[in-house]
Design an enzyme around this catalytic site. Structure first.
Site, PDB file in Angstrom:
ATOM      1  N   TRP A 160       5.360  -3.115  -3.683  1.00 46.93           N
ATOM      2  CA  TRP A 160       4.580  -4.291  -4.167  1.00 46.93           C
ATOM      3  C   TRP A 160       5.478  -4.923  -5.372  1.00 46.93           C
ATOM      4  CZ3 TRP A 160       0.789  -4.363  -8.591  1.00 46.93           C
ATOM      5  CH2 TRP A 160       0.208  -5.725  -8.547  1.00 46.93           C
ATOM      6  N   ASP A 241      -0.693   4.698  -7.572  1.00 42.70           N
ATOM      7  CA  ASP A 241      -1.199   3.464  -7.268  1.00 42.70           C
ATOM      8  C   ASP A 241      -2.227   3.360  -6.232  1.00 42.70           C
ATOM      9  OD1 ASP A 241      -1.760   0.955  -7.323  1.00 42.70           O
ATOM     10  OD2 ASP A 241      -0.022   0.073  -7.303  1.00 42.70           O
ATOM     11  N   LYS A 277      -9.869  -4.494  -2.439  1.00 42.96           N
ATOM     12  CA  LYS A 277      -9.495  -4.523  -1.051  1.00 42.96           C
ATOM     13  C   LYS A 277     -10.894  -3.727  -0.589  1.00 42.96           C
ATOM     14  CE  LYS A 277      -5.897  -4.580  -2.515  1.00 42.96           C
ATOM     15  NZ  LYS A 277      -5.227  -5.100  -3.878  1.00 42.96           N
TER      16      LYS A 277
HETATM   17  N1  PLA Z   1      -0.982  -2.310  -6.425  1.00 37.29           N
HETATM   18  C1  PLA Z   1      -0.657  -2.607  -5.004  1.00 37.29           C
HETATM   19  C2  PLA Z   1       0.145  -1.824  -4.181  1.00 37.29           C
HETATM   20  C3  PLA Z   1      -1.110  -3.858  -4.379  1.00 37.29           C
HETATM   21  O1  PLA Z   1      -0.800  -4.124  -3.291  1.00 37.29           O
HETATM   22  C4  PLA Z   1      -1.846  -4.814  -5.158  1.00 37.29           C
HETATM   23  C5  PLA Z   1      -2.408  -5.880  -4.523  1.00 37.29           C
HETATM   24  C6  PLA Z   1      -2.148  -4.194  -6.347  1.00 37.29           C
HETATM   25  C7  PLA Z   1      -2.005  -2.959  -6.810  1.00 37.29           C
HETATM   26  C8  PLA Z   1      -3.041  -5.195  -7.109  1.00 37.29           C
HETATM   27  O2  PLA Z   1      -4.415  -5.341  -6.759  1.00 37.29           O
HETATM   28  P1  PLA Z   1      -5.586  -5.876  -7.682  1.00 37.29           P
HETATM   29  O3  PLA Z   1      -5.131  -6.222  -9.187  1.00 37.29           O
HETATM   30  O4  PLA Z   1      -6.050  -7.230  -6.992  1.00 37.29           O
HETATM   31  O5  PLA Z   1      -6.507  -4.929  -7.741  1.00 37.29           O
HETATM   32  N2  PLA Z   1      -1.683  -6.703  -3.694  1.00 37.29           N
HETATM   33  C9  PLA Z   1      -1.832  -7.768  -3.067  1.00 37.29           C
HETATM   34  C10 PLA Z   1      -2.276  -8.984  -3.897  1.00 37.29           C
HETATM   35  C11 PLA Z   1      -3.038  -7.638  -2.050  1.00 37.29           C
HETATM   36  C12 PLA Z   1      -1.181  -9.437  -4.963  1.00 37.29           C
HETATM   37  O6  PLA Z   1      -0.219  -9.417  -4.673  1.00 37.29           O
HETATM   38  O7  PLA Z   1      -1.685  -9.527  -6.172  1.00 37.29           O
HETATM   39  C13 PLA Z   1      -0.689  -8.069  -2.002  1.00 37.29           C
HETATM   40  O8  PLA Z   1      -0.963  -9.021  -1.323  1.00 37.29           O
HETATM   41  O9  PLA Z   1       0.226  -7.594  -2.041  1.00 37.29           O
END
Ligand code: PLA
Length: 682
Positions: A160, A241, A277
């Protein structure tokens, strides 16, 4: 290391340099912010910004991982609505403590570590309500930077995108470990373990607890166990995570297996939970950050330091979302309802994976799309290159991150066909000969798939012969092969008989027609022609020995006689055996071609490309066409051959008629042996 320098050190130096330059120039009094450059868009949330600005009503947002229903609408879970109803009006709006809602935290860690988890029973876990998953990660990074100074964080490649920003901004040294193997579209477990085993003791390792973002590839249970042992042996600190609990398998307990394995193995570890989610509480920012410590005393001290980190950042977390989660997790019936809803969301995503793959295969995409259904969780790591992603966005208003990640949650029955068409149009195309597919482990199938290339080689072979030998009849054979193939295409279009229903979805050819099999027809044409040519040459050979027409053009006696004469000259039995073998070779070639034709025909049925009737029709068509074409060729060569060969172009290219020659090679050898004088007199 290079990545770290680019991401952490370079921007810092640039910022310092700009600040220094503007102050030195005396700008800072009258222009406070002129030195502040525009930051690049966020690679994920920036996609949403671009999507919102697009006016195309057909636009599709597959960027951010946010769940949508089949009509593309955001979803508020029924269990959440019920919790909302229960919470409404029943609470005042006071501050929460720095560590947030205690009962929420306790419910939350139970969901992750398990109801009966010994680490919870022993009160070894320090916990704090965080600002969703991102907030948990950021606090983990700050804690690492503060209390484990000089330690490095090992982050998977890819990951991510925000993980890198988070640990960079916490000034923790970053190393990236291999995780994904593009060639297999799977986990690069060996390299990952190898890399991590070389990490210095005292480093932290970031792991995605389930539904890895962006690859959708998770370790198996066994691999998690191995990893846990490896990290323990090397004194590495796991930071898990967990942003998608329930989204990988549809079962929250199963998706917590990595957390539970690590806790069971006695790790000191950190866990970052998000309810964005799995409860659809995206904007409520509800998360839980926990640290498994040695004992209760240590947990108390650690928790106090966790609060000390949070207080100057945001003081305390928001109340409403925590109340919703607590209401759901603490009520048996409501929790059950919620678990069912998580499963439903996961299942809709899985069904969209199947649908997208089917659509791509139905379009005749020659690429393998198995990974769409093999990967798990919210995302599909398509393998599309950034340039291809740009095309999808520019030409079709389909928005996704430039690393080729698709949020499967945004795919639905209304947009899947359009998405597949766009991917097919701009995706990679493949060129391969035959491209016959076979089941893994089916050795016969694999051999038959190789044999399926034979019709293409039959045509290439005729072309090469035509080029090398300039024989008039070979031009006609080649033309016949091409006409057979073209005729099959015309008949298929006219009859529109489908491919076998049992296998067409797997082979991705349900949209193609199968009557007759052109592979079988082309092979039957080639083999029949070879047989007729062999019989014809044998016939002219025996005629010749009875004083018939000599068609070799070399002016020598029949090749059989020549061979006999040569044998007599050498007078050895071995030489005679070799000669006999050479004479038998043309027949052997014909037999091999007939066997190859049988293998190709059998393979079409075995591999599932055609029904037996379609193959039989192909064989019948190819052999009867060959017989008819042969008669035509003979007549044409006899009647018009000499006139054709006198045409200036054919003369310049040294075209010849060698149809009546029993053994062209022997005739040529004799000619060469006769020497330059003979060639001149010719
Ligand atoms: N960790 C991972 C691996 C994630 O994919 C995301 C969210 C988070 C943490 C953080 O989520 P939150 O703070 O909203 O609880 N990833 C998303 C959104 C869904 C983003 O990038 O913020 C994504 O589209 O990858």
């Amino acid at each position: 290391m290079e990545g770290l320098i680019r991401q952490a050190v370079v921007p810092l130096l640039q910022q310092q340099a700009r600040g220094f330059a503007s102050r030195a120039a005396g700008f800072w009094c009258d222009s406070w912010f002129s030195h502040v450059p525009e930051a690049p868009r966020d690679p994920i949330l920036g996609v949403t910004e671009k999507f919102l600005a697009d006016t195309n009503p057909q636009k599709i947002n597959l960027g951010v991982g946010a769940y949508r229903d089949d009509s593309g609408q955001p979803v508020v879970l029924k269990s959440v609505r019920e919790a909302e109803r229960r919470v409404a009006g029943s609470h005042f709006m006071e501050y929460l403590p720095i560590a947030g809602h205690r009962q929420f935290c306790e419910d939350s860690v139970k969901l992750a570590y398990g109801e009966d988890s010994p680490v919870l029973k022993n009160k070894q876990v320090a916990m704090l309500q965080s600002l969703s998953g991102t907030g948990s990660c950021r606090l983990s990074a700050e804690f690492q930077g503060h209390w484990l100074p000089g330690s490095t964080i090992y982050i998977p490649t890819p990951t991510w995108a925000n993980h890198l920003n988070i640990w960079r901004d916490a000034h923790v040294a970053i190393e990236q470990y291999p995780y994904y193997k593009p060639e297999t579209r799977g986990l690069d477990f060996e390299r990952m373990c190898d890399f991590l085993s070389k990490a210095p003791a005292g480093s932290a390792v970031l792991l995605h607890a389930c539904a890895h973002n962006p690859t959708g590839v998770d370790p198996t249970t066994e691999q998690w166990r191995e990893l846990s042992k490896l990290l323990k042996a090397k004194t590495l600190l796991p930071i898990l995570d967990c942003a998608y609990q329930g989204f990988a398998s549809g079962d929250c307990d199963r998706d917590a297996q990595a957390i539970r394995i690590f806790a069971e193995d006695g790790h000191r570890m950190m866990l970052c939970q998000s309810f964005a989610k799995n409860m659809g509480l995206y904007g409520q920012r509800v998360g839980c950050w926990s640290i498994v410590c040695e004992d209760e005393k240590e947990a108390k001290a650690v928790e106090s330091q966790m609060k000390a980190l949070a207080r100057p950042m945001y003081s305390n977390p928001p109340l409403f979302g925590a109340l919703l989660v607590h209401n759901i997790l603490a009520d048996k019936a409501l929790k059950q309802q919620w678990l069912g809803e998580v499963k439903e969301m996961a299942e809709r995503i899985i069904s969209m994976r199947t649908l997208l793959r089917q659509n791509l295969e139905a379009l005749g995409s020659p690429l393998s799309w198995n990974h769409i259904t093999d990967q798990i969780g919210m995302f599909c790591y398509t393998g599309l290159a950034p340039e291809q992603v740009d095309k999808l966005t520019a030409e079709h208003s389909i928005y996704l991150t430039r690393n080729g990640r698709i949020s499967m949650a945004g795919v639905n029955t209304n947009n899947v066909a359009r998405l597949a068409e766009a991917i097919h149009k701009w995706g990679l195309k493949a060129f391969c000969i035959a491209c016959a597919k076979f089941q893994e482990g089916d050795t016969l199938g694999e051999a038959l798939a190789v044999a399926a290339t034979a019709p293409y080689f039959a045509i290439y072979h005729a072309a090469v012969l035509l080029h090398a030998r300039r024989e008039l009849h070979m031009a006609l054979v080649m033309l016949g092969l091409l006409l057979t193939s073209a005729l099959c295409t015309v008949i298929k279009k006219a009859l529109k008989q489908p491919r076998p229903a049992a296998t067409c979805a797997l082979l991705g050819n349900c949209h193609k027609h199968g009557m007759p099999s052109s592979h079988s027809a082309v092979m039957a044409f080639a083999a029949t022609t070879a047989l007729l040519l062999y019989l014809h040459r044998r016939g002219s050979g025996s005629n010749r020995s009875r004083g018939g027409r000599n068609g070799s053009g070399s002016g020598s006696a029949g090749a059989k006689d020549t061979a006999a004469a040569r044998t007599a000259q050498r007078g050895t039995a071995a030489a005679a055996a070799v000669e006999r073998l050479a004479q038998a070779l043309p027949l052997l070639e014909v037999v091999l071609l007939l066997l190859l034709t049988a293998a190709v025909a059998y393979g079409r049925v075995h591999l599932g490309y055609h029904s037996p009737a379609q193959v039989a029709a192909g064989l019948a068509l190819g052999s009867s066409l060959a017989a008819a074409w042969w008669r035509l060729t003979l007549t044409a060569c006899e009647r018009w051959g000499p006139a054709l060969l006198r045409l200036p172009l054919l003369r310049a290219l040294h075209f010849r008629d060698s149809l009546g020659c029993l053994d062209v090679h022997a005739a040529e050898a004799d000619l060469l042996k006769a020497g330059p004088a003979a060639k001149r007199s010719d």
